[in-house]
Enzyme design. Sequence first.
Site, short mmCIF file in Angstrom:
data_model
loop_
_atom_site.label_atom_id
_atom_site.label_comp_id
_atom_site.label_asym_id
_atom_site.label_seq_id
_atom_site.Cartn_x
_atom_site.Cartn_y
_atom_site.Cartn_z
N LYS A 185 0.88 -1.18 0.00
CA LYS A 185 0.00 0.00 0.00
C LYS A 185 0.91 1.22 0.00
O LYS A 185 1.44 1.63 1.03
CB LYS A 185 -0.88 -0.02 1.25
CG LYS A 185 -2.24 0.61 1.09
CD LYS A 185 -2.31 2.09 1.00
CE LYS A 185 -1.94 2.90 2.20
NZ LYS A 185 -1.76 4.34 1.81
N GLY A 238 7.55 4.96 8.14
CA GLY A 238 6.74 6.17 8.24
C GLY A 238 6.87 6.78 9.61
O GLY A 238 7.89 6.59 10.30
N SER A 239 5.84 7.50 10.03
CA SER A 239 5.94 8.25 11.28
C SER A 239 5.71 7.33 12.49
O SER A 239 5.01 6.32 12.40
CB SER A 239 4.90 9.37 11.28
OG SER A 239 3.61 8.82 11.14
N THR A 242 1.93 6.61 13.34
CA THR A 242 1.30 5.63 12.45
C THR A 242 1.88 4.25 12.72
O THR A 242 1.16 3.25 12.68
CB THR A 242 1.49 6.06 10.98
OG1 THR A 242 0.92 7.36 10.82
CG2 THR A 242 0.82 5.10 10.02
N GLY A 243 3.17 4.20 13.02
CA GLY A 243 3.80 2.91 13.35
C GLY A 243 3.13 2.26 14.54
O GLY A 243 2.89 1.05 14.56
N GLU A 260 10.28 1.05 10.56
CA GLU A 260 11.33 2.06 10.36
C GLU A 260 10.64 3.40 10.52
O GLU A 260 9.83 3.79 9.67
CB GLU A 260 11.96 1.88 8.98
CG GLU A 260 13.31 2.56 8.86
CD GLU A 260 13.18 3.97 8.36
OE1 GLU A 260 12.91 4.88 9.20
OE2 GLU A 260 13.34 4.19 7.15
N CYS A 294 14.04 9.92 6.30
CA CYS A 294 14.07 9.33 7.65
C CYS A 294 15.42 9.54 8.29
O CYS A 294 15.53 9.80 9.48
CB CYS A 294 13.81 7.83 7.58
SG CYS A 294 12.42 7.38 6.58
N GLU A 393 11.03 14.98 15.04
CA GLU A 393 11.35 14.94 13.62
C GLU A 393 10.53 16.02 12.90
O GLU A 393 9.31 16.02 12.99
CB GLU A 393 11.00 13.56 13.07
CG GLU A 393 11.55 13.28 11.72
CD GLU A 393 11.31 11.84 11.29
OE1 GLU A 393 10.22 11.30 11.56
OE2 GLU A 393 12.20 11.27 10.66
P1 ADP Z 1 2.01 11.05 6.78
O1 ADP Z 1 1.16 11.33 7.97
O2 ADP Z 1 3.01 12.10 6.54
O3 ADP Z 1 1.24 10.68 5.54
P2 ADP Z 1 2.43 8.36 7.69
O4 ADP Z 1 3.57 7.79 8.42
O5 ADP Z 1 1.13 8.48 8.41
O6 ADP Z 1 2.89 9.76 7.15
O7 ADP Z 1 2.17 7.53 6.33
C1 ADP Z 1 2.99 6.54 5.83
C2 ADP Z 1 2.13 5.43 5.24
O8 ADP Z 1 1.27 4.91 6.24
C3 ADP Z 1 1.21 5.85 4.10
O9 ADP Z 1 1.15 4.80 3.13
C4 ADP Z 1 -0.12 6.02 4.79
O10 ADP Z 1 -1.22 5.85 3.91
C5 ADP Z 1 -0.07 4.89 5.78
N1 ADP Z 1 -0.95 5.05 6.95
C6 ADP Z 1 -1.32 6.20 7.57
N2 ADP Z 1 -2.14 5.94 8.61
C7 ADP Z 1 -2.29 4.58 8.66
C8 ADP Z 1 -2.99 3.69 9.52
N3 ADP Z 1 -3.71 4.12 10.55
N4 ADP Z 1 -2.90 2.36 9.28
C9 ADP Z 1 -2.15 1.90 8.26
N5 ADP Z 1 -1.48 2.69 7.41
C10 ADP Z 1 -1.53 4.02 7.60
#
Ligand code: ADP
Length: 491
Positions: A185, A238-239, A242-243, A260, A294, A393
Amino acid sequence: MNTHLSTAEGGVAAAMQLIGGASVEARAGRRIEVVCPSDGLPFASIPRSGDEDVDAAVRAARQAFDTGPWSRMTAAERGRCLTRLGLLVERHADELAALESRDTGKPARQGRADVAATMRYYEFYGGAADKIHGDTIPFLDGYTALTLREPHGVVAGIIPWNYPLQILSRVAGAALAMGNTLVVKPAEDASLTAIRIAELALEAGFPPGVFNVITGYGREAGAALSAHPGVDYVTFTGSPLTGTAIQQAAAVNNRGVTMELGGKSPQIVFADADIEAALPVLVNAITQNGGQTCSAGSRVLVERPVYEKVAAALAARFSKLVAGPHDADLDLGPLISAKQKERVAGMVAAAEEAGAAVLARGSIHPDAPASGYYFAPVLFGSVDPGMAVAQQEVFGPVLALFPFDDEADAVRLANGTEFGLVAGVWTKDGARQHRVAKKVRAGQVFVNGYGAGGGIELPFGGFRKSGHGREKGFEALYDMSATKTVVFNHG
Ligand code: ADP
């Protein structure tokens, strides 16, 4: 199979996602506009997937894993598929680089560098696929014990928008080398090259269903994918927030994860360092990709005797930095989105309010469209280590400078955040190089240099809030597989 920009829909090219080898719409028929950050204008659209689409993709991946030709392929054959994919990436390099730059706003040369790294991932993991093997273990009399490295099964890869091609390919390279199947995704802000790579994977000979791409929002498609019981392993870049959400979702099914999650990476400049050599590297480490990296070197710690000199030299360089459209190929492009620009601007304003001194600002090219998401780089001096801009960050071109007194102070400051992804150490003293490299808490440490520049061979990952698990190099192949122990009682 070049579907990503081939069908026009109301003037906007409509990309399709790839499930089970077929280019498909989201079942509900909904779409997300794709905007070019350089001018803020839509130029394409992607499907907005939901639970049903995710379920279809996971089922396709499951079927390919359980019963498809993939399940019977040898490691060497999997490696050949990856190698062919690398060659196809090379053949389509210009197209992929242009698409990546337009989708993310990154300067043209960064788009090209990302494609070169992408090609290397498939080359490296294509060659590695048949070179990972288990052990035989001395055990009891009358027994033979051995280990097999087995794929997890269906791997879900949730990919961010900063290096879409590279991060997709480090996940795909290692996961596919070990015989997993994939549901990827990509980020809603940058999905186009992922779709194109999955199309090229079909051309390279990966059987349908091995490499699936679903597009959509994180809170919809991403959340559904990370919680899907048909997924065996989840990898995310990612962030940290969200991780956490993804780990919680995966924990419901007790699935393994690789995380990561970024960093607040320090570069430590001792007074004896070759400062002229360090300066361009210090600047590049925070301006590459607009600081949306990152492993960005977002903190520079300078030994007090040379602090003023380094600060002045960095300020001179920062004030000359110019942001502009991706195709102008200036020092940096726009940020990815209006949301990201607002976030970075908010953090900079908060730092100024908290008393951080702005030593220099870059500029935005006068011809850059006002509707683009440009942010001029900022250099902060003598930052208090407790400030948010010193701890969090920013994910933008914002560098914080700190003076330090001695080696112990430098290590304390370097380790003084919750993160631990990358560090740089600049000194000519060999013993100090080793001491500091061991003491800083970071998954990668560079001595008299910084950044992997792709660094496909080099294991990469974090400590603490920067995440866990390792990507890149051979290490990733272990994360993307599990050990099975087999014991024969033959008397
Ligand atoms: P940003 O907030 O800058 O978009 P994220 O770390 O949230 O950075 O996004 C990185 C990835 O994680 C993207 O593919 C995003 O669609 C996905 N993402 C964001 N929120 C969720 C979630 N709750 N569950 C799974 N994937 C997510």
